[in-house]
Scaffold this active site. Sequence first.
Site, PDB file in Angstrom:
ATOM      1  N   LYS A 174      19.749  97.489  49.245  1.00  0.00           N
ATOM      2  CA  LYS A 174      20.454  98.117  49.946  1.00  0.00           C
ATOM      3  C   LYS A 174      19.595  98.477  51.020  1.00  0.00           C
ATOM      4  CE  LYS A 174      24.103 101.925  49.899  1.00  0.00           C
ATOM      5  NZ  LYS A 174      24.386 102.405  48.253  1.00  0.00           N
ATOM      6  N   ALA A 216      28.784  98.135  54.865  1.00  0.00           N
ATOM      7  CA  ALA A 216      29.556  99.717  54.928  1.00  0.00           C
ATOM      8  C   ALA A 216      29.409 100.849  56.239  1.00  0.00           C
ATOM      9  CB  ALA A 216      29.664 100.265  53.665  1.00  0.00           C
ATOM     10  N   SER A 217      29.809 101.616  56.259  1.00  0.00           N
ATOM     11  CA  SER A 217      29.544 102.948  57.245  1.00  0.00           C
ATOM     12  C   SER A 217      27.758 103.480  56.871  1.00  0.00           C
ATOM     13  CB  SER A 217      30.327 104.366  56.977  1.00  0.00           C
ATOM     14  OG  SER A 217      29.834 105.159  55.695  1.00  0.00           O
ATOM     15  N   ASP A 233      32.845 109.401  45.337  1.00  0.00           N
ATOM     16  CA  ASP A 233      32.492 108.478  46.251  1.00  0.00           C
ATOM     17  C   ASP A 233      33.181 107.363  45.344  1.00  0.00           C
ATOM     18  OD1 ASP A 233      32.916 107.910  49.072  1.00  0.00           O
ATOM     19  OD2 ASP A 233      31.318 107.024  49.446  1.00  0.00           O
ATOM     20  N   ALA A 268      28.069  92.797  52.134  1.00  0.00           N
ATOM     21  CA  ALA A 268      28.935  93.616  52.193  1.00  0.00           C
ATOM     22  C   ALA A 268      28.263  94.817  53.257  1.00  0.00           C
ATOM     23  CB  ALA A 268      28.981  94.627  50.876  1.00  0.00           C
ATOM     24  N   ALA A 314      25.583 101.799  54.794  1.00  0.00           N
ATOM     25  CA  ALA A 314      24.233 100.550  54.771  1.00  0.00           C
ATOM     26  C   ALA A 314      25.040  99.326  54.707  1.00  0.00           C
ATOM     27  CB  ALA A 314      23.674 101.050  53.760  1.00  0.00           C
ATOM     28  N   GLN A 315      24.323  98.879  54.473  1.00  0.00           N
ATOM     29  CA  GLN A 315      24.649  96.856  54.303  1.00  0.00           C
ATOM     30  C   GLN A 315      23.848  96.332  52.764  1.00  0.00           C
ATOM     31  OE1 GLN A 315      23.907  95.025  57.894  1.00  0.00           O
ATOM     32  NE2 GLN A 315      22.524  93.884  57.330  1.00  0.00           N
ATOM     33  N   VAL A 316      23.917  95.414  52.349  1.00  0.00           N
ATOM     34  CA  VAL A 316      23.954  95.348  51.144  1.00  0.00           C
ATOM     35  C   VAL A 316      23.470  93.562  51.140  1.00  0.00           C
ATOM     36  CG1 VAL A 316      24.315  94.633  48.533  1.00  0.00           C
ATOM     37  CG2 VAL A 316      25.459  96.805  49.789  1.00  0.00           C
TER      38      VAL A 316
END
Length: 509
Positions: A155, A135-136, A290, A133, A138-140
């Site tokens: 993360k 996102a704006s 969030d 995944a 970080a990534q996982v």
Amino acid sequence: MRGPHNIWRLIRTLATLERTGAIGVVLEAFRAPPGLRIVARILGWPFKPLGLRGDPSLPPVTRALQALGPAYIKFGQILSTRPDVVGDELALQLKYLQDKLPPFPIAVAKRMIEAELGLPVDQMFRDFSEPVAAASIAQVHKAWLVEDGREVAVKVLRPGIERAFRKDIDAFYFAAQAIEFISPSSRRLRPLEVIRHFEGVVMGELDFRLESSAAAEFAANTEGDAGFQVPRPIWFLSGRSVMTLDWAEGIGLNDNALIDAAGHDRKELGARVLHLFLNHALRDGYFHADMHQGNLKVAANGNIIAYDFGIMGRIDEYTRRVYAEILFGFIRKDYRRVAEVHFEAGYVPADRDIDEFARALRAVGEPIFGMDASRISMARLLAYLFEVTERFGMETRTELILLQRTMVVVEGVARGLDPHINIWNVAKPVVEGYITKNIGPRALLRDLGKTARVLARFGPRLPQLVERALIAQADTQPIVPAKRNWWPAWTVLTGAVMLVAGLWLGRIL
């Protein structure tokens, strides 16, 4: 730097919206008046070649927001939860921004992990995966611990993300200052304070040590919540730019087709999302701020799993009671009491007419009370609410921004799961339960107990405090023999009584 050079950034924003074709879609989605549409197109067209190109394979608005950077992506994530405001098609396109952004190379991620944690990746993790995944922020990556074979999520912060955010925020500050200068009436909305609040939230989100702390606190608070789970952080494998948590498998709440195929009840899930948020906000005063679909999943056993604890909201006990009383008043259709609470809390200036405000609130509540979500125009409701705040001189309350924003997002998530959900019916038992426990004689006794315990802690200092008060009074007020002042004796007596009461109530409450 917040100087005039930010004009270029704002021009490039408008140029990017024009170049990608997003400007027309945005204006249409928000039903902008004809005059504004004409002005926007006239201003944007000459600068079109200066705009960022973005990914041509993406729809216009998604393409523009991704090209403009992380702060704009955050805005897109919020809009993705509100199809009732921007339309079903645009909301669906914007869901891409929740967790499907382009990842950065795994080699870069590994270098960052090694630099942060001080060990080679292979000594900490095995089967370290490609990004699952992105996102704006970080990534996982998925991996297993070398130490005990536990499945974990790693993360990793995006390289250069802090610098990118600071550029965007500087431009937002400049825009807010320009808006306040051009339109003095906008100052009641406190645009500069809003941006300052946003900056504080975002900068905290960029430090995974703070997020690990938030995850641990949130997990402890919600441990007893049925149907809800929070992955716990693994502290020794977490730092400023890397965070490791227990892995939790599930279906994203943005995929209704998979949820249905797995046999989960979407109506029940929608109601539970609302219940959980209200419980966390009212009961704990600490909530996930969030809660868009990309940060929520449903496990095979039906539990809702929360992720991404970079933005958390905290509200004090007094504000929780105010918030509960406002919701309770709407549920009971007691608009006069709702108006009184607003005045008591200082949300409406004291010189305004309370009866007129109650009538305006009735116009907000009556059209939506008892109706399912599919029959409510949220866009029209928000527009009217803005009119009400302007008419009654209500200023932006920065301490409530996260609460209000999250409520809008959570309601959108619940509506996405169950388009016919009745928000008031779902909220009623949670709010009534909180009111019963926290407003009334029991709450009064508990408050007195807390006050007495505070006074008891200051017991050794009470004589000094009283003496200073007596000396200050003697220095500032002349002694008038004909009139005896009982205040010092009353102060001493009150202090002694409250000290004894504190010791007594401290034992029984």
